[in-house]
Design a protein around this motif. Structure first.
Motif: not given
Ligand code: ZN
Length: 562
Positions: A142-147, A163-169, A336-339
């Motif tokens: 679920f972390f991966a999903l939300e990320g 790929w950068l968004g994944y890293l940032v999240s 972003v807030i939800s995540q």
């Protein structure tokens, strides 16, 4: 703290292994530091549970802001049509509510998390390592999903490559998780109103200004175009929704901080437990239905590929109601807030579940920060592998195990404890009190998840494939009482007394708040977290029992061998 005062009574004929004499101090003090922050590997003491029932409930519900519901609902709706999707969502919600109820009650009443409940509800001390690992995987899936959802938002809003968004999240969650649950609950409380307005407002606007959207939503027939309601589609869809069944574990991570239930507070106490426990699914099902609605609404505009993405859904919805310069920033803010709201909890709960399994298997307590990183590493790997596209199939597979686990524990509590009286009513989680493995839960869980996974991968043909979640639930529900009857409930408790005279529960049935000092880590703990150690003629806390590799601490009164 002057440890000499405490070590004095130990002096005497007892021979300690050199390891124990020299080794435990740093381990114990580190363990103590960690536990004072979150009490995760043990019972949550009454002295720490100072919140009112409604504050606990509000905090617990703050964590379910996650956006995956929107894309899960959308995925089912697009595949099977609105009719099938809504029935599937309702069926799954009923199952999740009914099974979540006994678990939430035990967590709130006895102040222990789902892993500790599982140990004494049919799995045994090591048996529940299995389900802990499943819970940990739930958190990183679920972390991966939300990320992924957040990365889609960052790509759309800021032009960040995925790929950068994944890293940032992933990285941004780490500093927040370090501060633990006290800081996280503050974050939940102030973000919830903002989140609610951003989620509900566009929906109300769309329905009010263009009633035709409701008709189009209700008549949407799905990509196969048949429409209506049929059993196979409903069960396939329900299977995906049921993968969220393990969410109750994260709800219990908060609910275990409920104050004692008394004559004076019993109404609000029950309301809070039901709302924030099994009641999470009411909000969850609503979000899934909104996901179907928004996906149908934007389908023609963005196509079936992008329609399940919450960032697209909300961008289009905001687009209809406000000036265009405001649309993207608001949609990105919502995502972003939800995540953040859910992923701090995912990272936190996951780290606890890994620590819990690791400590039991190895007898060592390395601190949970290591496992924050491990859990985030798994999640990042899944995201970089582009798992969002495989969302539904991953969830469908995962749900078989999650259903088997939750149904087994719920049945053990509801049937074996209350109806058959074969399982002890009082929860038990302490090593030495429990058998390593109790066949009741383990057999029923392994059989239910194994058979349903076989079904899921078409082992018994295509006709039966959609029924795998139902199979998981039914097999677990039948086998849990059956194995308890066959084993006559002998493998729940290894001994009937923990050697401390005072009962575990007070006159009101709440866990006793009397404290005793653990003779190993020299910290005071409340009664339910301790047992008498015969070797040292003193009491020892549950975590020191778990990290006792040499077997120095022997509990009293072993019953005759069975
Ligand atoms: Zn201790």
């Amino acid at each position: 703290m002057d440890s000499k005062l405490y070590t004095q009574p130990d002096a005497g004929p007892v021979t300690q292994s050199p390891q124990t004499a020299a080794g435990p101090a740093p381990v114990a003090s580190q363990a103590t530091k960690e536990t004072l922050e979150d009490y995760t590997l043990r019972f949550a003491p009454r002295s720490y549970r100072r919140w009112t029932p409604m504050v606990v409930a509000t905090t617990a519900l703050g964590g379910i802001a996650y956006m995956a519901d929107f894309s899960i609902g959308a995925g089912i709706g697009l595949a099977h049509g609105t009719g099938n999707a809504l029935v599937a969502i309702a069926v799954a919600a009923v199952v999740i509510f009914v099974t979540g109820f006994p678990l939430a009650y035990y967590g709130a009443r006895y102040n222990i998390d789902l892993d500790l409940i599982t140990r004494g509800s049919g799995f045994g001390y090591y048996g529940s390592v299995l389900t802990s690992v499943i819970f940990a995987s739930f958190t990183f899936i679920f972390f991966a999903l939300e990320g992924s959802i957040m990365a889609q938002g960052l790509k759309l809003g800021l032009g960040l490559p995925l790929w950068l968004g994944y890293l940032v999240s992933t990285l941004m969650v780490i500093p927040l998780v370090i501060y633990g649950m006290k800081a996280l609950s503050k974050l939940q409380v102030w973000t919830t109103p903002v989140w609610l307005v951003l989620m509900i407002a566009p929906l109300v606007y769309l329905v009010a200004t263009d009633p035709g959207t409701v008709d189009r939503f209700l008549s949407y027939a799905g990509t196969d175009g048949t429409g209506g309601v049929d059993t196979a589609s409903v069960l396939l869809g329900a299977g995906v929704c049921l993968s969220l069944i393990a969410q109750i574990g994260e709800q219990i991570d908060y609910l275990r901080f409920m104050p004692p239930k008394t004559e004076a507070n019993k109404r609000t106490w029950w309301a809070a437990v039901v709302m924030a426990g099994p009641g999470w699914v009411v909000l969850g099902a609503l979000k899934q239905a909104i996901g179907v609605f928004l996906a149908v609404y934007i389908l023609a505009k963005v196509g079936p590929e992008a329609a399940p993405e919450p960032i697209q859904q909300f961008r289009s919805a905001f687009d209809a109601m406000m000036p265009s310069w405001l649309v993207l920033p608001l949609a990105v803010a919502l995502v972003v807030i939800s995540q953040i709201k859910i992923n701090v909890t995912n990272a936190y709960s996951g780290s606890l579940a890994w620590t819990n399994s690791f400590t039991r298997v190895t007898g060592r307590y390395p601190g949970r920060m290591v496992f924050v990183l491990v859990n985030l590493g798994f999640a990042l790997a899944l995201m970089e592998a582009d798992m969002f596209s495989f969302l539904n199939s991953i969830l469908g597979f995962y749900s078989n195990c999650a259903i088997a686990w939750v149904v087994t524990v719920a049945t053990d509590i509801g049937v074996n404890k209350y109806l058959l009286k074969l399982s002890p009513l009082r929860p038990e989680f302490r090593r030495g009190m429990l058998y390593a493995v109790n066949p009741v839960g383990v057999v029923s869980f392994v059989a239910a998840s194994g058979l349903s996974i076989a079904l899921y991968f078409h082992a018994l043909g295509d006709t039966l494939q959609p029924y795998s979640p139902v199979a998981a639930a039914v097999i677990a529900f039948v086998l849990t009482p059956l194995t308890a009857v066959v084993t006559r409930g002998r493998y729940y408790l290894r001994r009937t007394t923990d050697g401390i005279d005072e009962p575990l529960l007070d006159a009101d049935g709440n866990p006793s708040a009397t404290t005793y000092d653990c003779h190993v880590c020299h910290q005071p703990y409340e009664r339910p977290d301790l047992a008498a150690c015969q070797t040292h003629d003193a009491v020892v806390c549950s975590l020191c029992l778990s990290t006792d590799k040499a077997g120095d601490h022997v509990l009293p009164a072993r019953p005759s061998a069975v």
